[in-house]
Scaffold this motif. Structure first.
Motif, PDB file in Angstrom:
ATOM      1  N   THR A 211       9.661  27.216  20.626  1.00  9.28           N
ATOM      2  CA  THR A 211      10.258  25.885  20.797  1.00  9.28           C
ATOM      3  C   THR A 211       9.361  25.110  21.756  1.00  9.28           C
ATOM      4  N   SER A 212       9.146  23.836  21.447  1.00  3.77           N
ATOM      5  CA  SER A 212       8.140  23.083  22.201  1.00  3.77           C
ATOM      6  C   SER A 212       8.596  21.631  22.390  1.00  3.77           C
ATOM      7  N   GLY A 213       8.082  20.984  23.427  1.00  3.35           N
ATOM      8  CA  GLY A 213       8.485  19.596  23.704  1.00  3.35           C
ATOM      9  C   GLY A 213       9.863  19.564  24.369  1.00  3.35           C
ATOM     10  N   GLY A 214      10.587  18.481  24.178  1.00  2.00           N
ATOM     11  CA  GLY A 214      11.925  18.374  24.787  1.00  2.00           C
ATOM     12  C   GLY A 214      12.902  19.314  24.105  1.00  2.00           C
TER      13      GLY A 214
ATOM     14  N   GLY B 275       6.883  27.461  24.528  1.00  2.00           N
ATOM     15  CA  GLY B 275       6.041  26.692  23.610  1.00  2.00           C
ATOM     16  C   GLY B 275       4.641  27.279  23.482  1.00  2.00           C
ATOM     17  N   TYR B 276       3.657  26.392  23.397  1.00  2.00           N
ATOM     18  CA  TYR B 276       2.275  26.864  23.193  1.00  2.00           C
ATOM     19  C   TYR B 276       1.740  27.629  24.395  1.00  2.00           C
ATOM     20  N   SER B 277       2.349  27.430  25.569  1.00  2.34           N
ATOM     21  CA  SER B 277       1.884  28.190  26.755  1.00  2.34           C
ATOM     22  C   SER B 277       2.031  29.686  26.501  1.00  2.34           C
TER      23      SER B 277
ATOM     24  N   ALA C 197       8.069  24.060  26.980  1.00  2.87           N
ATOM     25  CA  ALA C 197       7.169  23.531  28.012  1.00  2.87           C
ATOM     26  C   ALA C 197       6.225  22.540  27.364  1.00  2.87           C
ATOM     27  N   ARG C 198       5.655  21.694  28.186  1.00  2.00           N
ATOM     28  CA  ARG C 198       4.549  20.868  27.715  1.00  2.00           C
ATOM     29  C   ARG C 198       3.295  21.639  28.122  1.00  2.00           C
ATOM     30  N   CYS C 199       2.462  21.943  27.146  1.00  2.00           N
ATOM     31  CA  CYS C 199       1.281  22.779  27.426  1.00  2.00           C
ATOM     32  C   CYS C 199       0.023  21.942  27.300  1.00  2.00           C
TER      33      CYS C 199
ATOM     34  N   GLY D 264      -8.305  25.736  24.489  1.00  2.00           N
ATOM     35  CA  GLY D 264      -6.966  26.316  24.637  1.00  2.00           C
ATOM     36  C   GLY D 264      -6.478  26.879  23.320  1.00  2.00           C
ATOM     37  N   ARG D 265      -6.708  26.143  22.256  1.00  2.00           N
ATOM     38  CA  ARG D 265      -6.229  26.602  20.944  1.00  2.00           C
ATOM     39  C   ARG D 265      -7.011  27.836  20.484  1.00  2.00           C
ATOM     40  N   LYS D 266      -8.279  27.924  20.888  1.00  2.00           N
ATOM     41  CA  LYS D 266      -9.096  29.106  20.560  1.00  2.00           C
ATOM     42  C   LYS D 266      -8.478  30.348  21.198  1.00  2.00           C
TER      43      LYS D 266
ATOM     44  N   ILE E 125       9.378  24.831  16.441  1.00  2.00           N
ATOM     45  CA  ILE E 125      10.569  23.973  16.501  1.00  2.00           C
ATOM     46  C   ILE E 125      10.305  22.921  17.580  1.00  2.00           C
ATOM     47  N   GLY E 126      10.229  21.647  17.189  1.00  2.00           N
ATOM     48  CA  GLY E 126       9.912  20.607  18.173  1.00  2.00           C
ATOM     49  C   GLY E 126       9.794  19.247  17.514  1.00  2.00           C
ATOM     50  N   GLY E 127       9.121  18.349  18.193  1.00  2.00           N
ATOM     51  CA  GLY E 127       8.956  16.987  17.680  1.00  2.00           C
ATOM     52  C   GLY E 127       7.537  16.750  17.185  1.00  2.00           C
ATOM     53  N   ASP E 128       7.167  15.478  17.039  1.00  2.00           N
ATOM     54  CA  ASP E 128       5.867  15.192  16.405  1.00  2.00           C
ATOM     55  C   ASP E 128       4.678  15.661  17.243  1.00  2.00           C
ATOM     56  N   GLY E 129       4.833  15.689  18.577  1.00  2.00           N
ATOM     57  CA  GLY E 129       3.752  16.229  19.415  1.00  2.00           C
ATOM     58  C   GLY E 129       3.528  17.704  19.093  1.00  2.00           C
ATOM     59  N   SER E 130       4.592  18.450  19.034  1.00  2.00           N
ATOM     60  CA  SER E 130       4.502  19.885  18.727  1.00  2.00           C
ATOM     61  C   SER E 130       3.905  20.099  17.338  1.00  2.00           C
ATOM     62  N   PHE E 131       4.256  19.225  16.405  1.00  2.00           N
ATOM     63  CA  PHE E 131       3.711  19.358  15.038  1.00  2.00           C
ATOM     64  C   PHE E 131       2.216  19.034  15.018  1.00  2.00           C
ATOM     65  N   THR E 132       1.793  18.140  15.891  1.00  2.00           N
ATOM     66  CA  THR E 132       0.354  17.834  15.973  1.00  2.00           C
ATOM     67  C   THR E 132      -0.401  19.083  16.412  1.00  2.00           C
ATOM     68  N   GLY E 133       0.166  19.785  17.394  1.00  2.00           N
ATOM     69  CA  GLY E 133      -0.438  21.046  17.851  1.00  2.00           C
ATOM     70  C   GLY E 133      -0.493  22.051  16.708  1.00  2.00           C
ATOM     71  N   ALA E 134       0.596  22.161  15.958  1.00  2.00           N
ATOM     72  CA  ALA E 134       0.666  23.125  14.852  1.00  2.00           C
ATOM     73  C   ALA E 134      -0.344  22.759  13.767  1.00  2.00           C
ATOM     74  N   TYR E 135      -0.441  21.465  13.502  1.00  2.00           N
ATOM     75  CA  TYR E 135      -1.370  21.001  12.466  1.00  2.00           C
ATOM     76  C   TYR E 135      -2.807  21.377  12.848  1.00  2.00           C
ATOM     77  N   LYS E 136      -3.145  21.164  14.121  1.00  2.00           N
ATOM     78  CA  LYS E 136      -4.513  21.480  14.565  1.00  2.00           C
ATOM     79  C   LYS E 136      -4.786  22.979  14.463  1.00  2.00           C
ATOM     80  N   LEU E 137      -3.801  23.774  14.868  1.00  2.00           N
ATOM     81  CA  LEU E 137      -3.956  25.234  14.824  1.00  2.00           C
ATOM     82  C   LEU E 137      -4.170  25.696  13.377  1.00  2.00           C
TER      83      LEU E 137
HETATM   84  P1  ADP Z   1       7.475  16.727  21.135  1.00  2.00           P
HETATM   85  O1  ADP Z   1       7.087  17.887  20.287  1.00  2.00           O
HETATM   86  O2  ADP Z   1       8.921  16.740  21.491  1.00  2.00           O
HETATM   87  O3  ADP Z   1       6.990  15.416  20.545  1.00  2.00           O
HETATM   88  P2  ADP Z   1       5.291  16.652  23.146  1.00  2.00           P
HETATM   89  O4  ADP Z   1       4.683  15.417  22.592  1.00  2.00           O
HETATM   90  O5  ADP Z   1       5.450  16.786  24.615  1.00  2.00           O
HETATM   91  O6  ADP Z   1       6.766  16.903  22.565  1.00  2.00           O
HETATM   92  O7  ADP Z   1       4.438  17.891  22.601  1.00  2.00           O
HETATM   93  C1  ADP Z   1       4.786  19.210  22.935  1.00  2.00           C
HETATM   94  C2  ADP Z   1       3.541  20.058  23.068  1.00  2.00           C
HETATM   95  O8  ADP Z   1       2.827  20.067  21.818  1.00  2.00           O
HETATM   96  C3  ADP Z   1       2.522  19.565  24.081  1.00  2.00           C
HETATM   97  O9  ADP Z   1       2.824  19.964  25.396  1.00  2.00           O
HETATM   98  C4  ADP Z   1       1.257  20.234  23.590  1.00  2.00           C
HETATM   99  O10 ADP Z   1       1.218  21.591  23.977  1.00  2.00           O
HETATM  100  C5  ADP Z   1       1.424  20.140  22.074  1.00  2.00           C
HETATM  101  N1  ADP Z   1       0.762  18.913  21.581  1.00  2.00           N
HETATM  102  C6  ADP Z   1       1.243  17.653  21.575  1.00  2.00           C
HETATM  103  N2  ADP Z   1       0.342  16.768  21.118  1.00  2.00           N
HETATM  104  C7  ADP Z   1      -0.768  17.487  20.832  1.00  2.00           C
HETATM  105  C8  ADP Z   1      -2.071  17.160  20.351  1.00  2.00           C
HETATM  106  N3  ADP Z   1      -2.420  15.892  20.063  1.00  2.00           N
HETATM  107  N4  ADP Z   1      -2.955  18.167  20.179  1.00  2.00           N
HETATM  108  C9  ADP Z   1      -2.630  19.439  20.457  1.00  2.00           C
HETATM  109  N5  ADP Z   1      -1.418  19.813  20.940  1.00  2.00           N
HETATM  110  C10 ADP Z   1      -0.491  18.866  21.122  1.00  2.00           C
END
Ligand code: ADP
Length: 334
Positions: free
Chosen positions: A12-15, A44-46, A75-77, A85-87, A104-116
């Motif tokens: 679980t990641s983000g809020g 989360g990603y931490s 957590a916000r990582c 970090g992703r490596k 499980i999270g919002g669009d920020g978390s999905f951006t991380g997942a997409y990159k991974l």
């Molecule tokens: P939410 O998922 O609720 O939108 P955040 O935007 O805080 O919350 O994102 C949660 C976590 O997802 C971040 O702390 C970070 O680890 C990862 N993340 C967000 N944006 C990016 C990004 N552009 N690239 C890689 N990881 C990201």
């Protein structure tokens, strides 16, 4: 990644949002049902970067469906924003043989997942977990229904006092970029005005509508403000309920205004029945999706059917607010 998914991680990641635990439970139990090993990843990603994960059993998710927050913590990582970090994260997943991830999270978390997924080929599935509801490709996000209901219950109480004193009450609800909690809770409590980041309402418009209402002897005035609402979008520093109250008081001398900021009370608490149901359904389908080879999508529900939006689209697009809602606000508050 060509090998069949047989060991998955869930995080679980983000809020945090109510319903995240119910989704974790569904992912773990569905995964185990299909013979997968399921790892819970902490914070989360931490947790991937720090290799803080543990194998979960059906029993490890007992008695959590009714709890808000997330047992896996969130957590916000910052490290995950960088490829370095992703490596590190990928190396830890590889070491453990984890070849599928449910985020499980919002669009920020999905951006991380997409990159991974793009950089290292790890199949990822997103489950929309945010109280803001603004994600594209789904009618529901985990926690929105609970948060909106919490806001409604609180606003109902405030309205009793507003009604008894004929004062203007301004209530701020959560929503830095999205006004859905404001919209839903405002309509459901019969608020006279709903101010949201998506709609450009000026202070002048509020003032003229207040004086209109005064002429019609409509004395109770309840204004719901999303925290990200800006009376003047060219000045983003001025936002939220306190600023609206200040601007109104400056213009309407002698007007008594009371401001309530609901704050974090909206984020926690036992998830509503709807949030538990959608969490269970999305968690189940997230695992099915991984098993069927439908990777790098966000699981959503549209018109009561499962809907899979590629992560890159889920990140880019926003849910559009139906225009009929705005007419409904105007007409029903008259
Ligand atoms: P939410 O998922 O609720 O939108 P955040 O935007 O805080 O919350 O994102 C949660 C976590 O997802 C971040 O702390 C970070 O680890 C990862 N993340 C967000 N944006 C990016 C990004 N552009 N690239 C890689 N990881 C990201």
């Amino acid at each position: 990644m060509s090998t069949k998914v047989n060991k998955i991680g869930v995080l679980t990641s983000g809020g945090d949002s109510p319903g995240m635990n119910a989704a974790i439970r569904a992912v773990v139990r569905t995964g185990i049902y299909y013979g997968l090993e399921v790892f819970g990843i902490m914070r989360g990603y931490s947790g991937i970067i720090e290799d803080d994960m543990f194998q979960m059993s059906s029993r490890s998710v007992a008695n959590i469906i009714q709890r808000g927050g997330t047992i896996l913590k969130t957590a916000r990582c910052k490290e995950f924003y960088n490829e370095e970090g992703r490596k590190k994260a990928f190396a830890n997943l590889q070491k453990r043989g984890i070849n599928g991830l449910v985020v499980i999270g919002g669009d920020g978390s999905f951006t991380g997942a997409y990159k991974l997924s793009k950089e290292f080929g790890i199949p990822c599935i997103g489950i929309p977990g945010t109280i803001d509801k603004d994600l594209y490709g789904t009618d529901f996000t985990l926690g929105f229904d609970t948060a909106a209901n919490t806001a409604v219950q609180s606003i109902d109480k405030i309205r009793d006092t507003a009604d008894s004193h004929d004062r203007l009450f301004i209530v701020e609800v959560m929503g830095r970029h999205a006004g859905y909690i404001a919209l839903h809770s405002g309509i459901a409590t019969g608020a006279e005005h709903i101010l949201m980041p998506e709609v450009n309402t000026t202070i002048e418009e509020i003032i003229s509508s207040l004086s209109e209402q005064e002429k019609r002897k409509k004395l109770v005035n309840l204004v719901i403000v999303a925290e990200g609402y800006m009376p003047d979008p060219s000045n983003p520093k001025i936002k939220g309920a306190n600023e609206v109250a200040r601007l109104l008081e400056e213009r309407l001398k002698g007007l008594e205004i009371r401001v309530t900021i609901l704050g974090h009370i909206q984020r926690g608490g036992p998830p509503s029945c709807i949030d538990r149901l959608i969490a269970s359904r999305m968690g189940y389908h997230a695992v099915e999706s991984l098993l069927e080879g439908r990777y790098n999508v966000m699981v959503g529900i549209l018109n009561n059917n499962m809907h899979y939006t590629p992560l890159e689209i889920a990140i880019r697009e926003k849910q559009k607010m139906g225009e009929d809602w705005l007419d409904i606000v105007k007409i029903l508050a008259s």
